[in-house]
Motif scaffolding. Structure first.
Motif, PDB file in Angstrom:
ATOM      1  N   ILE A  26       1.114  -0.970   0.299  1.00 32.99           N
ATOM      2  CA  ILE A  26      -0.041  -0.144   0.643  1.00 32.99           C
ATOM      3  C   ILE A  26       0.767   0.729   0.244  1.00 32.99           C
ATOM      4  N   ASP A  27       0.014   2.336  -0.536  1.00 30.70           N
ATOM      5  CA  ASP A  27       1.136   3.815  -0.967  1.00 30.70           C
ATOM      6  C   ASP A  27       2.409   3.485  -1.957  1.00 30.70           C
ATOM      7  N   LYS A  28       2.587   1.714  -2.282  1.00 28.94           N
ATOM      8  CA  LYS A  28       3.757   2.407  -3.219  1.00 28.94           C
ATOM      9  C   LYS A  28       3.422   2.117  -4.767  1.00 28.94           C
ATOM     10  N   LYS A  29       4.353   2.531  -5.683  1.00 28.48           N
ATOM     11  CA  LYS A  29       3.750   2.861  -7.212  1.00 28.48           C
ATOM     12  C   LYS A  29       3.735   1.519  -7.432  1.00 28.48           C
ATOM     13  N   HIS A  30       2.499   1.268  -8.545  1.00 24.95           N
ATOM     14  CA  HIS A  30       2.884  -0.201  -8.956  1.00 24.95           C
ATOM     15  C   HIS A  30       2.346   0.091 -10.596  1.00 24.95           C
ATOM     16  N   LEU A  31       2.829  -1.177 -11.054  1.00 26.66           N
ATOM     17  CA  LEU A  31       2.296  -1.349 -12.969  1.00 26.66           C
ATOM     18  C   LEU A  31       0.924  -2.479 -12.396  1.00 26.66           C
ATOM     19  N   THR A  37      -2.611  -0.922 -19.757  1.00 28.83           N
ATOM     20  CA  THR A  37      -1.405  -0.926 -18.808  1.00 28.83           C
ATOM     21  C   THR A  37      -1.745   0.285 -17.690  1.00 28.83           C
ATOM     22  N   LEU A  38      -1.481   0.343 -16.393  1.00 24.92           N
ATOM     23  CA  LEU A  38      -1.879   0.908 -15.746  1.00 24.92           C
ATOM     24  C   LEU A  38      -0.594   0.877 -14.183  1.00 24.92           C
ATOM     25  N   ILE A  39      -0.087   2.496 -14.655  1.00 26.12           N
ATOM     26  CA  ILE A  39       0.786   2.684 -13.410  1.00 26.12           C
ATOM     27  C   ILE A  39       0.575   3.917 -12.520  1.00 26.12           C
ATOM     28  N   GLY A  40       0.098   3.829 -11.334  1.00 26.43           N
ATOM     29  CA  GLY A  40       0.287   4.113 -10.086  1.00 26.43           C
ATOM     30  C   GLY A  40      -0.006   4.357  -8.967  1.00 26.43           C
ATOM     31  N   ILE A  41      -0.708   4.988  -7.590  1.00 26.62           N
ATOM     32  CA  ILE A  41       0.112   4.412  -6.172  1.00 26.62           C
ATOM     33  C   ILE A  41      -1.619   3.435  -5.780  1.00 26.62           C
ATOM     34  N   LEU A  42      -1.188   2.328  -5.118  1.00 24.11           N
ATOM     35  CA  LEU A  42      -1.569   1.485  -4.648  1.00 24.11           C
ATOM     36  C   LEU A  42      -2.397   1.982  -3.231  1.00 24.11           C
ATOM     37  N   ARG A  43      -3.592   2.310  -3.691  1.00 26.92           N
ATOM     38  CA  ARG A  43      -4.350   3.063  -2.335  1.00 26.92           C
ATOM     39  C   ARG A  43      -4.871   1.845  -1.128  1.00 26.92           C
ATOM     40  N   HIS A  99      -4.454   5.437  -7.106  1.00 26.14           N
ATOM     41  CA  HIS A  99      -4.242   6.634  -6.971  1.00 26.14           C
ATOM     42  C   HIS A  99      -3.443   7.649  -7.881  1.00 26.14           C
ATOM     43  N   GLN A 100      -3.571   8.491  -8.714  1.00 26.83           N
ATOM     44  CA  GLN A 100      -2.112   9.180  -9.804  1.00 26.83           C
ATOM     45  C   GLN A 100      -2.181   8.813 -10.780  1.00 26.83           C
ATOM     46  N   THR A 101      -3.238   7.237 -11.012  1.00 30.22           N
ATOM     47  CA  THR A 101      -2.904   6.907 -12.396  1.00 30.22           C
ATOM     48  C   THR A 101      -2.910   7.329 -14.164  1.00 30.22           C
ATOM     49  N   VAL A 102      -2.169   6.574 -14.121  1.00 29.08           N
ATOM     50  CA  VAL A 102      -1.851   7.065 -15.711  1.00 29.08           C
ATOM     51  C   VAL A 102      -1.874   5.289 -16.549  1.00 29.08           C
ATOM     52  N   GLU A 103      -1.994   5.956 -18.036  1.00 28.77           N
ATOM     53  CA  GLU A 103      -2.772   4.297 -19.058  1.00 28.77           C
ATOM     54  C   GLU A 103      -1.440   4.742 -19.209  1.00 28.77           C
ATOM     55  N   ARG A 104      -0.804   3.159 -19.542  1.00 28.57           N
ATOM     56  CA  ARG A 104       0.185   3.743 -20.600  1.00 28.57           C
ATOM     57  C   ARG A 104       0.253   2.950 -21.645  1.00 28.57           C
ATOM     58  N   ILE A 105       0.548   3.648 -23.198  1.00 27.71           N
ATOM     59  CA  ILE A 105       0.395   2.805 -24.073  1.00 27.71           C
ATOM     60  C   ILE A 105       1.738   2.864 -24.832  1.00 27.71           C
ATOM     61  N   VAL A 141      -4.045  -9.229 -14.890  1.00 28.20           N
ATOM     62  CA  VAL A 141      -3.245 -10.173 -15.024  1.00 28.20           C
ATOM     63  C   VAL A 141      -2.222 -10.248 -14.161  1.00 28.20           C
ATOM     64  N   LEU A 142      -1.343  -9.140 -13.983  1.00 29.21           N
ATOM     65  CA  LEU A 142      -0.334  -8.629 -13.737  1.00 29.21           C
ATOM     66  C   LEU A 142      -0.098  -7.150 -12.932  1.00 29.21           C
ATOM     67  N   LEU A 143       0.691  -8.061 -11.521  1.00 27.16           N
ATOM     68  CA  LEU A 143       0.600  -6.280 -10.102  1.00 27.16           C
ATOM     69  C   LEU A 143       1.864  -6.313 -10.394  1.00 27.16           C
ATOM     70  N   GLY A 144       2.798  -5.663 -10.401  1.00 27.05           N
ATOM     71  CA  GLY A 144       3.427  -5.079 -10.027  1.00 27.05           C
ATOM     72  C   GLY A 144       4.609  -3.922  -9.596  1.00 27.05           C
ATOM     73  N   GLU A 145       5.412  -4.554  -8.291  1.00 23.24           N
ATOM     74  CA  GLU A 145       6.069  -2.727  -8.205  1.00 23.24           C
ATOM     75  C   GLU A 145       6.549  -1.985  -8.715  1.00 23.24           C
ATOM     76  N   VAL A 146       6.770  -0.623  -8.973  1.00 23.95           N
ATOM     77  CA  VAL A 146       7.807  -0.489 -10.259  1.00 23.95           C
ATOM     78  C   VAL A 146       9.047   0.408  -9.011  1.00 23.95           C
TER      79      VAL A 146
END
Length: 133
Positions: free
Chosen positions: A14-19, A27-33, A44-50, A72-77
């Motif tokens: 929680i509170d770490k940046k994840h893909l 593909t989404l990148i944001g902070i897991l809340r 939170h503060q999510t971006v969709e990466r293309i 499908v996949l969740l990983g810390e950035v």
């Protein structure tokens, strides 16, 4: 660190940046809340990466709620390695145009393949028909 079964093990993230890679290919990148027992996520503060070729663009999405069955996949950035020199960041408009061009090329390729198969007297079942089994 004690072992926690299932999604409870993600409490430490929680509170770490994840893909997050979704079932539909986004593909989404944001902070897991937040996360629950069904692996539903709040980012939170999510971006969709293309990604298209060696280019990428980020579309701001803000707060994003993801149903667990779509993950499908969740990983810390790794914030230290986040800047990758291999890919080139481009504007949203440019990446969307590149994506549209790539999708049109794929559709044309599929149309040509389907035509070649039909000329040989064969048929390909529609992909949505395969989901019935």
């Amino acid at each position: 660190m004690n072992y926690m079964p299932g999604t409870a093990s993600l409490i430490e993230d929680i509170d770490k940046k994840h893909l997050v890679l979704l079932r539909d290919g986004r593909t989404l990148i944001g902070i897991l809340r937040s996360i629950d027992q069904f692996a539903n996520l709040v980012l939170h503060q999510t971006v969709e990466r293309i990604h298209v070729g060696k280019k990428f663009g980020d579309i701001p999405r803000g707060i994003f709620v993801v149903r667990g069955e779509n993950v499908v996949l969740l990983g810390e950035v790794d914030l230290d390695k986040e800047c990758d020199q291999i890919l080139q960041r481009v504007s949203i408009e440019e990446i969307l145009e590149e994506q549209r061009t790539e999708q049109q090329a794929k559709q044309e390729s599929e149309r040509i393949k389907l035509q070649a198969v039909k000329e040989r007297g064969l048929s390909i079942p529609k992909s949505d028909a395969l989901d019935d089994f």
